[in-house]
Scaffold this active site. Sequence first.
Site, mmCIF file in Angstrom:
data_model
loop_
_atom_site.group_PDB
_atom_site.id
_atom_site.type_symbol
_atom_site.label_atom_id
_atom_site.label_comp_id
_atom_site.label_asym_id
_atom_site.label_seq_id
_atom_site.Cartn_x
_atom_site.Cartn_y
_atom_site.Cartn_z
ATOM 1 N N PRO A 76 -0.936 -5.210 -4.548
ATOM 2 C CA PRO A 76 -0.919 -6.091 -3.379
ATOM 3 C C PRO A 76 0.515 -6.485 -3.014
ATOM 4 O O PRO A 76 1.442 -6.307 -3.773
ATOM 5 C CB PRO A 76 -1.728 -7.317 -3.835
ATOM 6 N N THR A 132 -2.483 -13.878 -1.329
ATOM 7 C CA THR A 132 -3.067 -14.743 -2.356
ATOM 8 C C THR A 132 -3.436 -13.971 -3.599
ATOM 9 O O THR A 132 -4.156 -14.472 -4.449
ATOM 10 C CB THR A 132 -4.335 -15.419 -1.803
ATOM 11 N N CYS A 133 -2.966 -12.737 -3.689
ATOM 12 C CA CYS A 133 -3.302 -11.897 -4.831
ATOM 13 C C CYS A 133 -2.406 -12.231 -6.004
ATOM 14 O O CYS A 133 -1.644 -13.175 -5.997
ATOM 15 C CB CYS A 133 -3.170 -10.428 -4.464
ATOM 16 N N MET A 134 -2.475 -11.385 -7.057
ATOM 17 C CA MET A 134 -1.757 -11.643 -8.293
ATOM 18 C C MET A 134 -0.240 -11.557 -8.123
ATOM 19 O O MET A 134 0.502 -12.143 -8.902
ATOM 20 C CB MET A 134 -2.228 -10.642 -9.349
#
Length: 994
Positions: free
Chosen positions: A937, A961-963
Amino acid sequence: MFFSGDPSTRKRVNLGGRSSKERDRQKLLEQTRSERNQRLLWRQQNSAARIIQKCFRGRKVVEAERCKVREIFFLTYGQYCQDVNRQCFGPDSDFLRQLLFFFNPRYVADFSALVETCRLLREFVQDNGGDVVSLFAGIDYSSKSALVEYRIKNLAYACIRAIYENRNQLKDQLFLAPEKSNRSANVLLEAITLLIDPKLPWACNTVCYLSQRNMYYMFREIILMGKLKNVPLLLTLSKYEENFQVSTGISSLERVLALIISHVDQASCTCPKSDPRWSFSSQILIIPFLWRHFPHLKEIFSAPGLSQHYMHQMALCVKDHTNVLPADISSDLPSYACLLGNLLEAAGVSLARPGSFAWAIDFATVATLLLQALPPLQTSNLGDSTMGEDEMLVGDELPKVDLNKDLEQQISSALDSRFLLQLTNVLLGGISPVSGSHKSKPEDKEVAAIGAACSFLHVTFNILPLERIMTVLAYRTELVPLLWNFMKRCHLNEMWSSLSEQSAYLPMDAPGWLLPLAVFCPVYKHMLMIVDNEEFYEQEKPLSLMDIRLLIVILRQALWQILWLNPVATPNFSMSGDSAMKRRPVEFLQHRVCVVASELMSQLQDWNNRREFTSPSDFNADGANDLFMSQAMTENSRANDMLKQAPFLVPFTSRAKLFNIRITFVNEFGVEEAGIDGGGIFKDFMENITRAAFDIQYGLFKETSDHLLYPNPGSGLIHEQHLQFFHFLGTLLAKAMFEGILVDIPFATFFLSKLKQKHNYLNDLPSLDPELYRHLIFLKRYGGDIAELELYFVILNNEYGEQTEEELLPGGKSMRVTNENVITFIHLVANHRLNVQIRQQSSHFLRGFQQLIQKDWIDMFNEHELQLLISGSVDGIDVNDLRAHTIYAGGYHEDHYVIQMFWQVIENLSLQNQRKFLKFATGCSRGPLLGFKYLEPTFGIQRTAGNASEEALDRLPTSATCMNLLKLPPYRSKEQMEQKLLYAINSDAGFDLS
């Protein structure tokens, strides 16, 4: 006549366009023509009837006259010629004139009279001290030569006809030695031997006469009746082979044939050129297993001048594309295959003689045509086969072979490594592997030798199992340096057309480089399988690195021309099987060159990846532009085909872009899915799984001395369901590649090759077992007698303290390693460690991988490129590129003082710490291959303290909003930020720098 005043009277008009008179005239002409044709037909029929009647009456009169002469003959000379003396054979006697006039081989009395005549002839000649001329001509031969010669010709022909017409009754007598039998067939054959003795003045004209009367056809039918007809082949052969063991003499039939075929080698021979359809080569040499019946004839045929004569005749027919072979004896004994078997069996004798270059040229020309028509032979060294069931590709099924098994064995046995070594050395022995000047042009003799050798070997490669012949050609001949020297000069002097002009195999308009490349590429590729790193890089054997760079240019240009500039629509040759070469030889050759040249280029690219000796861009074609790439996305286009067959011609970055555009996910129902994981859940799952599953402590994988991972051969001793685990991990890796998620897992090159269903060889062994590699290289270079080392074809496996001994070949425990087979031993040991031991694990990993990503897409990349797709670029991190594709949240923006300070800190880090940061922030220490634009991402930075704007947060894309979201507090100083950052990346503290 007065006008009636009726206006209704109209002129009649024929709507057919012609008047009735004209129609009657046309009908009359047609009728006249028909009657004329009918009268002509009657005249022709009457003329034919008169000719038939005349012929019939003439034959009837002749037959009546023959009966009358026959009656007078038997009254004069007796029913069994008991009243015949030696004067009866003289020119003034009517004995031979009458006998030859009425003789009919189907009449028992006539046949008996001829046999007794021949018996008396032999006796009188013996009594006369072997003087045949005085027996037939008296004192003065010159004045009686025409009469004597006429009688001799007809007497010899009558003997042949007598055996031919009665061959069924005489079949048990045909192959007996004269000293062992005095039966009818022997008597007639011995008479022929007397009459065509090369010392006699009429010998040449008599043999010519017999040839014109199709004697070879009659002899062929005689031999086939005696050997093959009405008797199963195998039983017949064993029966007569037993007879040969009992009788050491030469049969009368063999003596006759030996005299006849050797006649053309006589200095006195003045025979005109005969019809090749009725020649010895077309009629006798097509008899199955000829030399088993006539071993002495084989020695005669193999004589230098004689063999050259017949071989040259056959070569002329091949060059003229003339089919001169008779109908096949049976479906499993085709004439061309029988001829090939006999030629190959006799060729060894001719090759062993000095000065056989011209013969070898003609032989290669003829054998190439015959081999081309053969189906692939099943006979092979099964022990040398290294492809496993799991690695067998679709379409590898062997086509059906319908040759007689004994015939197939005859051909296969003759085409052994020793024969190929002899033929290659004879053809190319006069050519120097090192040219004095690269500007010198190849001479005609060299061009002819190269063309003949390459044609023969090209066809042989597609008939015989390659493992039987490649080692010999690679290590016991100078084929590779010779062909390279020739190709180099042709390339530099632009003389490729000289090969097409002189080759009997290539048409004039075919590219001359096709044949040399079709042979050079597979042999050099095989040689590179066993060449070690020192030989290739340091000693520069067998080719210098400069020459290899030129070779890459030649291969690149050839592939570009075949696949892009002049593509030819080629059928699926693997499906068309045995007749592809015969039906479409040039298209098949072009297809073959495309395959082998691409394989060699891939192998050279592997060597370049190990240690760079040329720029990687040298493998790329110049024409792979944007237009090309747009077409490459279309199935069945030229560009798409090139990506499948020669992907290295296209730059790696272009292929990688296509991979990220075109790769699709297929679910269990066969439906394509988008597969986007915007929340980063899969990446979190991926990291956790890979951290555990690929850990060497878990037992599924081992690592090399360079810390590269490969399947643990003993994984089954630790995990009962280890194969299912490998299948799952293969699927997991494919999913990560599909999502564009980089995985920081360094795989060993020899394991990545399994994703491409490729084989590993000796030069891949150092990364796995350097000590074993050094031992094998020691054996390869050992100068003494290797047999003294007491090595056998076995290998010792040691997994977790459990030792097992495994044979490398069937019966390997009793097969000692010698100087002759040490290359095979080295190849098998490397194969066992690199392929056999991890075959099951690799196969299940591959099956899981291919559930998501098709093989065609993986084949676009080599092993080095696959590792880049999996783990990202090994180059330095482009901080500016990462900065340009970073998303900010919580009140941060590009010009915020904390962000400015953050990027200054990142830029000042060492390369090692930059990679640690990337590992810390994204889970992988390498950047995306095509730049951070393709990072999945997306990387983002969020403020963890201060006044964060909800609106700004809401405007972020879902992937933010991912890792890959870095939580960054608003530090006051650069030193504080750097201290916190270094602590975080070295302690793996997570994604929060606070």
